[in-house]
Design a protein around this motif. Structure first.
Motif, PDB file in Angstrom:
ATOM      1  N   ARG A 159       0.843  -1.199   0.000  1.00  0.00           N
ATOM      2  CA  ARG A 159       0.000   0.000   0.000  1.00  0.00           C
ATOM      3  C   ARG A 159       0.878   1.250   0.000  1.00  0.00           C
ATOM      4  NH1 ARG A 159      -5.571  -0.691   2.078  1.00  0.00           N
ATOM      5  NH2 ARG A 159      -5.868  -2.851   2.799  1.00  0.00           N
ATOM      6  N   PRO A 214       0.633  -8.538   2.192  1.00  0.00           N
ATOM      7  CA  PRO A 214      -0.618  -7.782   2.329  1.00  0.00           C
ATOM      8  C   PRO A 214      -1.610  -8.498   3.240  1.00  0.00           C
ATOM      9  CG  PRO A 214      -0.486  -8.832   0.171  1.00  0.00           C
ATOM     10  CD  PRO A 214       0.850  -9.029   0.816  1.00  0.00           C
ATOM     11  N   PRO A 227      -5.734  -2.030   6.486  1.00  0.00           N
ATOM     12  CA  PRO A 227      -4.718  -0.977   6.526  1.00  0.00           C
ATOM     13  C   PRO A 227      -4.039  -0.821   7.875  1.00  0.00           C
ATOM     14  CG  PRO A 227      -6.932  -0.050   6.307  1.00  0.00           C
ATOM     15  CD  PRO A 227      -7.052  -1.509   6.074  1.00  0.00           C
ATOM     16  N   ASP A 250      -1.384  -3.533   7.828  1.00  0.00           N
ATOM     17  CA  ASP A 250      -0.372  -3.151   6.850  1.00  0.00           C
ATOM     18  C   ASP A 250       0.470  -1.991   7.378  1.00  0.00           C
ATOM     19  OD1 ASP A 250      -1.185  -5.095   5.042  1.00  0.00           O
ATOM     20  OD2 ASP A 250      -2.590  -3.762   4.021  1.00  0.00           O
TER      21      ASP A 250
END
Length: 328
Positions: free
Chosen positions: A12, A98, A102, A105
């Motif tokens: 990301r 991944p 988020p 991550d």
């Protein structure tokens, strides 16, 4: 099939992860959000990334949303499964794979940037594992070990985020102290709320002294006697709070200011519980905006003066004293 390319942050974009983390801290903790603004940009963003992971782990473990009301805690197997999911996602993020989340991550990214280890992460996750088994502390040492897991370990990681080297054990110990102090303030504030969820973090030895079983302590008719335990708990909080400021004195100015602001705000929560006596749990103790501004201002002066008073007793402990012993 090609293996997934290992990339910190799960591939990301860093800016996107930071933005998500900033939203998480704004929604999850006004106190931490206020203190984090005092950091330089790089430290601030890394603190947000670490906070977002902690918040997300907490929400998954407690089956809640952004630190809101606890979800159903009745199913021990379900709670243990949630902790296992946290472990798997954290390990995957740490391995630069991944996770589709988020917050995890982001942990992989900040771990890569700051040298956080899986041991550090697993120490924090261990606190959720204790809650999943409906564990309760028997002694004051057990209470401190629990506080180490859920907050002292985070203090150590935050110190690494602020650039404290891995071999500076004493400063890491003092960062741990700050986490312990924060958690004891939380324990004091949330006693009744925790009891409603079937949890108790006051040592069983303390309750026995009052002739109580776990759960009796939070009953309305016992609040006056419960308040008599608060000088003991808040005194313990203040000992570790004072010790933490010795470590903060070694940080750069803006970092020191931010840490002292957070310490003052959370210390105020514990001291409010103490000052309200038996009415401390009639409504949730909060530090309002003007009080926060005051604590940030006094922290600025403390950071300038930078001559913290040590605890009233010599510091004879380190963070390793709070980690579990064999068979705990």
């Amino acid at each position: 099939m090609r293996p997934t390319l290992a990339r910190a942050g799960g591939g990301r974009h860093r800016g996107a992860l930071v933005a998500k983390a900033r939203d998480a801290i704004r929604e999850g903790s006004h106190s931490f959000a206020a203190a984090s603004k005092l950091f330089d940009r790089t430290t601030r963003e890394r603190a947000w990334l670490l906070y977002a992971w902690c918040r997300r782990c907490d929400d998954i473990a407690d089956n809640q949303d952004k630190g809101g009301p606890l979800g159903d805690q009745g199913n021990v197997k379900g709670a243990e499964d949630r902790v296992q999911a946290i472990r798997i996602l954290t390990r995957r993020a740490y391995d630069e794979q991944p996770t589709a989340d988020p917050a995890f991550d982001g942990f992989g990214l900040v771990a890569d940037e700051c040298g956080l280890t899986m041991d550090m992460a697993n120490d924090m996750i261990g606190g959720f594992a204790l809650d999943a088994t409906r564990w309760q502390p028997k002694t004051e040492a057990d209470l401190l070990r629990y506080c180490y897991h859920v907050a002292g370990s985070v203090g150590v990681m935050m110190a690494r985020v602020m650039g404290v080297p891995e071999d500076d054990g004493d400063t890491l110990d003092r960062a741990c102290d700050l986490g312990l102090a924060f958690q004891m303030a939380n324990v004091a504030r949330d006693i009744v709320e925790d009891a409603e969820a079937g949890r108790c973090y006051l040592p069983a030895t303390w309750l026995t002294e009052k002739g109580w079983e776990a759960g009796d302590h939070a009953l309305p008719e016992n609040r006056f006697v419960l308040a008599s335990l608060m000088p003991r708990l808040i005194g313990l909080m203040e000992k570790h709070e004072a010790a933490s400021k010795l470590g903060a004195a070694r940080l750069r100015f803006r970092q020191r200011w931010a840490v002292l602001a957070a310490a003052n705000i959370y210390g105020a929560i514990g001291r409010k519980v103490l000052s309200r006596g038996q009415r401390a749990w009639d409504r949730r103790v909060r530090v309002n905006r003007f009080e926060k501004l005051w604590h940030v201002t006094t922290a600025f002066l403390e950071a300038l003066w930078n001559r913290p008073e040590p605890p009233s007793e010599p510091i004879l402990w380190s963070r390793h004293d709070f980690r579990p012993v064999a068979g705990w």
